[in-house]
Design a protein around this motif. Structure first.
Motif, mmCIF file in Angstrom:
data_model
loop_
_atom_site.group_PDB
_atom_site.id
_atom_site.type_symbol
_atom_site.label_atom_id
_atom_site.label_comp_id
_atom_site.label_asym_id
_atom_site.label_seq_id
_atom_site.Cartn_x
_atom_site.Cartn_y
_atom_site.Cartn_z
ATOM 1 N N GLU A 102 0.829 -1.206 0.000
ATOM 2 C CA GLU A 102 0.000 0.000 0.000
ATOM 3 C C GLU A 102 0.861 1.252 0.000
ATOM 4 O O GLU A 102 0.522 2.250 -0.642
ATOM 5 C CB GLU A 102 -0.940 -0.023 1.199
ATOM 6 C CG GLU A 102 -2.006 -1.106 1.106
ATOM 7 C CD GLU A 102 -3.053 -0.988 2.194
ATOM 8 O OE1 GLU A 102 -2.888 -0.139 3.104
ATOM 9 O OE2 GLU A 102 -4.048 -1.730 2.127
ATOM 10 N N ALA A 103 1.966 1.218 0.748
ATOM 11 C CA ALA A 103 2.862 2.371 0.782
ATOM 12 C C ALA A 103 3.425 2.670 -0.608
ATOM 13 O O ALA A 103 3.513 3.838 -1.019
ATOM 14 C CB ALA A 103 3.994 2.122 1.770
ATOM 15 N N HIS A 104 3.807 1.627 -1.340
ATOM 16 C CA HIS A 104 4.316 1.816 -2.699
ATOM 17 C C HIS A 104 3.274 2.488 -3.582
ATOM 18 O O HIS A 104 3.597 3.385 -4.377
ATOM 19 C CB HIS A 104 4.714 0.462 -3.303
ATOM 20 C CG HIS A 104 6.105 0.033 -2.983
ATOM 21 N ND1 HIS A 104 7.215 0.749 -3.386
ATOM 22 C CD2 HIS A 104 6.576 -1.050 -2.303
ATOM 23 C CE1 HIS A 104 8.324 0.132 -2.974
ATOM 24 N NE2 HIS A 104 7.959 -0.953 -2.305
ATOM 25 N N ARG A 105 2.012 2.067 -3.457
ATOM 26 C CA ARG A 105 0.958 2.649 -4.280
ATOM 27 C C ARG A 105 0.748 4.124 -3.939
ATOM 28 O O ARG A 105 0.568 4.966 -4.826
ATOM 29 C CB ARG A 105 -0.337 1.859 -4.108
ATOM 30 C CG ARG A 105 -0.401 0.606 -4.974
ATOM 31 C CD ARG A 105 -1.701 -0.138 -4.757
ATOM 32 N NE ARG A 105 -1.587 -1.080 -3.650
ATOM 33 C CZ ARG A 105 -2.610 -1.629 -3.027
ATOM 34 N NH1 ARG A 105 -3.845 -1.287 -3.354
ATOM 35 N NH2 ARG A 105 -2.421 -2.490 -2.051
ATOM 36 N N PHE A 106 0.768 4.440 -2.654
ATOM 37 C CA PHE A 106 0.631 5.842 -2.252
ATOM 38 C C PHE A 106 1.756 6.694 -2.847
ATOM 39 O O PHE A 106 1.526 7.811 -3.322
ATOM 40 C CB PHE A 106 0.654 5.959 -0.733
ATOM 41 C CG PHE A 106 -0.698 5.963 -0.084
ATOM 42 C CD1 PHE A 106 -1.647 6.909 -0.418
ATOM 43 C CD2 PHE A 106 -1.025 5.023 0.882
ATOM 44 C CE1 PHE A 106 -2.897 6.932 0.178
ATOM 45 C CE2 PHE A 106 -2.271 5.028 1.495
ATOM 46 C CZ PHE A 106 -3.209 5.983 1.144
ATOM 47 N N LEU A 107 2.951 6.172 -2.802
ATOM 48 C CA LEU A 107 4.101 6.930 -3.303
ATOM 49 C C LEU A 107 4.066 7.070 -4.818
ATOM 50 O O LEU A 107 4.361 8.137 -5.361
ATOM 51 C CB LEU A 107 5.397 6.240 -2.863
ATOM 52 C CG LEU A 107 5.721 6.332 -1.370
ATOM 53 C CD1 LEU A 107 6.818 5.341 -0.996
ATOM 54 C CD2 LEU A 107 6.138 7.742 -0.996
ATOM 55 N N GLU A 108 3.715 5.993 -5.500
ATOM 56 C CA GLU A 108 3.701 6.016 -6.961
ATOM 57 C C GLU A 108 2.561 6.871 -7.510
ATOM 58 O O GLU A 108 2.756 7.643 -8.464
ATOM 59 C CB GLU A 108 3.578 4.591 -7.497
ATOM 60 C CG GLU A 108 3.552 4.510 -9.022
ATOM 61 C CD GLU A 108 3.404 3.088 -9.526
ATOM 62 O OE1 GLU A 108 3.236 2.914 -10.754
ATOM 63 O OE2 GLU A 108 3.457 2.148 -8.706
ATOM 64 N N TRP A 109 1.387 6.747 -6.912
ATOM 65 C CA TRP A 109 0.208 7.413 -7.475
ATOM 66 C C TRP A 109 0.021 8.833 -6.970
ATOM 67 O O TRP A 109 -0.478 9.693 -7.699
ATOM 68 C CB TRP A 109 -1.046 6.603 -7.143
ATOM 69 C CG TRP A 109 -1.070 5.233 -7.743
ATOM 70 C CD1 TRP A 109 -0.306 4.779 -8.782
ATOM 71 C CD2 TRP A 109 -1.900 4.136 -7.339
ATOM 72 N NE1 TRP A 109 -0.606 3.460 -9.047
ATOM 73 C CE2 TRP A 109 -1.583 3.035 -8.190
ATOM 74 C CE3 TRP A 109 -2.876 3.962 -6.355
ATOM 75 C CZ2 TRP A 109 -2.206 1.798 -8.075
ATOM 76 C CZ3 TRP A 109 -3.510 2.739 -6.247
ATOM 77 C CH2 TRP A 109 -3.179 1.671 -7.096
ATOM 78 N N TYR A 110 0.398 9.088 -5.689
ATOM 79 C CA TYR A 110 0.072 10.376 -5.087
ATOM 80 C C TYR A 110 1.275 11.122 -4.519
ATOM 81 O O TYR A 110 1.110 12.203 -3.963
ATOM 82 C CB TYR A 110 -0.977 10.179 -3.983
ATOM 83 C CG TYR A 110 -2.183 9.406 -4.473
ATOM 84 C CD1 TYR A 110 -3.023 9.943 -5.449
ATOM 85 C CD2 TYR A 110 -2.453 8.131 -3.988
ATOM 86 C CE1 TYR A 110 -4.114 9.220 -5.919
ATOM 87 C CE2 TYR A 110 -3.550 7.401 -4.448
ATOM 88 C CZ TYR A 110 -4.367 7.953 -5.420
ATOM 89 O OH TYR A 110 -5.445 7.238 -5.888
ATOM 90 N N ARG A 111 2.453 10.551 -4.623
ATOM 91 C CA ARG A 111 3.695 11.199 -4.175
ATOM 92 C C ARG A 111 3.555 11.736 -2.752
ATOM 93 O O ARG A 111 3.887 12.900 -2.468
ATOM 94 C CB ARG A 111 4.064 12.326 -5.138
ATOM 95 C CG ARG A 111 4.381 11.859 -6.549
ATOM 96 C CD ARG A 111 4.613 13.036 -7.464
ATOM 97 N NE ARG A 111 5.657 13.900 -6.938
ATOM 98 C CZ ARG A 111 5.822 15.175 -7.301
ATOM 99 N NH1 ARG A 111 4.981 15.732 -8.178
ATOM 100 N NH2 ARG A 111 6.789 15.892 -6.786
ATOM 101 N N VAL A 112 3.065 10.890 -1.860
ATOM 102 C CA VAL A 112 2.837 11.332 -0.485
ATOM 103 C C VAL A 112 4.151 11.689 0.212
ATOM 104 O O VAL A 112 5.232 11.242 -0.178
ATOM 105 C CB VAL A 112 2.084 10.255 0.329
ATOM 106 C CG1 VAL A 112 0.686 10.041 -0.228
ATOM 107 C CG2 VAL A 112 2.866 8.945 0.373
#
Length: 253
Positions: A102-112
């Motif tokens: 989930e962390a990877h998806r947040f970083l890839e999609w939303y640059r959190v």
């Protein structure tokens, strides 16, 4: 309500634990991105009280990129507000692999800019497991901000894991009689966050005094309630402008 912090008077900041989806709450997300509200230096070097806001699509990042959330996250970052992806540890029931995915998806999609870890364990028994998870998240998001949301005072060792600990999350009826644990006095207020719902406007100043007395550096208060299953953080409080003005720069304390 005496606190171990001894009433330290450092400036408070705001953290928003999540609004409703940007498609359903466009005015809220627009307000959070208002110029001058962000606590990180903006184009003109000015800072406001809003330190971070949590992005939560469906208990996490969702299964695919959301066309409404990416622009909302971008607008917040541009205004000096750190965007934290919502990860749910379910009191230690989630696997490290699930959290990392989930962390990877947040970083890839939303640059959190970091992560807000809800239902974080509080016991000493689960401290090593939580520490490993946080270390992994830090490796994925260099210099990212990690907020561990326990909702109550955890074992003192958790202070070495997260950048901030949510040591209170609940109603005003409980908060007004709460107390900080003594070990918190050994840490600066910026390490602690309090989230209080069902707080009437007439008690706002009292709640701010309690937060300062207990050594919390970041707060979020709302008059919204959990009545009929509502999520109190889906919308900003009716007194949002007053809350911002009371904790913002230049406000007399």
């Amino acid at each position: 309500m005496g606190g171990a912090a001894g009433g330290r008077r450092e400036r408070l900041t705001l953290g928003v634990p999540g609004c409703a989806h940007p498609m359903l709450a466009p005015m809220e997300w627009g307000e959070l991105a208002r110029p001058g509200l962000g606590a990180l230096p903006g184009p003109r070097g000015r800072t406001g009280p809003l330190r971070w806001a949590v992005l939560d699509i469906a208990g996490g990042p969702g299964s695919r990129p959301d066309p409404y959330c990416a622009p909302a996250a971008c607008a917040l970052r541009a205004s000096g507000v750190a965007v934290l992806g919502h990860l749910d540890m379910r009191d230690g029931a989630r696997t490290l692999g699930d959290l990392v995915s989930e962390a990877h998806r947040f970083l890839e999609w939303y640059r959190v800019d970091g992560f807000y870890v809800s239902r974080c364990p509080s016991s000493s028994a689960l401290l090593p497991e939580t520490s490993r998870a946080v270390t992994t998240l830090r490796a994925l998001c260099e210099a990212g901000h990690i907020v561990l949301s326990h909702g109550t005072h955890p074992h003192e060792g958790y202070a070495e894991c997260g950048d901030q600990l949510v040591t209170f999350s609940g109603s005003w009826a409980d908060y007004r009689w709460s107390q900080a644990e003594e070990w918190t006095a050994g840490h600066p207020p910026e390490r602690f966050c309090h989230l209080v719902h069902s707080l009437p406007r007439t008690h706002l100043e009292e709640a701010l005094r309690i937060a300062r007395w207990q050594g919390a550096g970041t707060v979020c208060f709302t008059d919204r309630t959990r009545c009929r299953g509502q999520e109190p953080w889906d919308a900003l409080p009716g007194y949002w402008d007053e809350l911002v003005s009371r904790v913002g720069p230049g406000v007399s304390e």
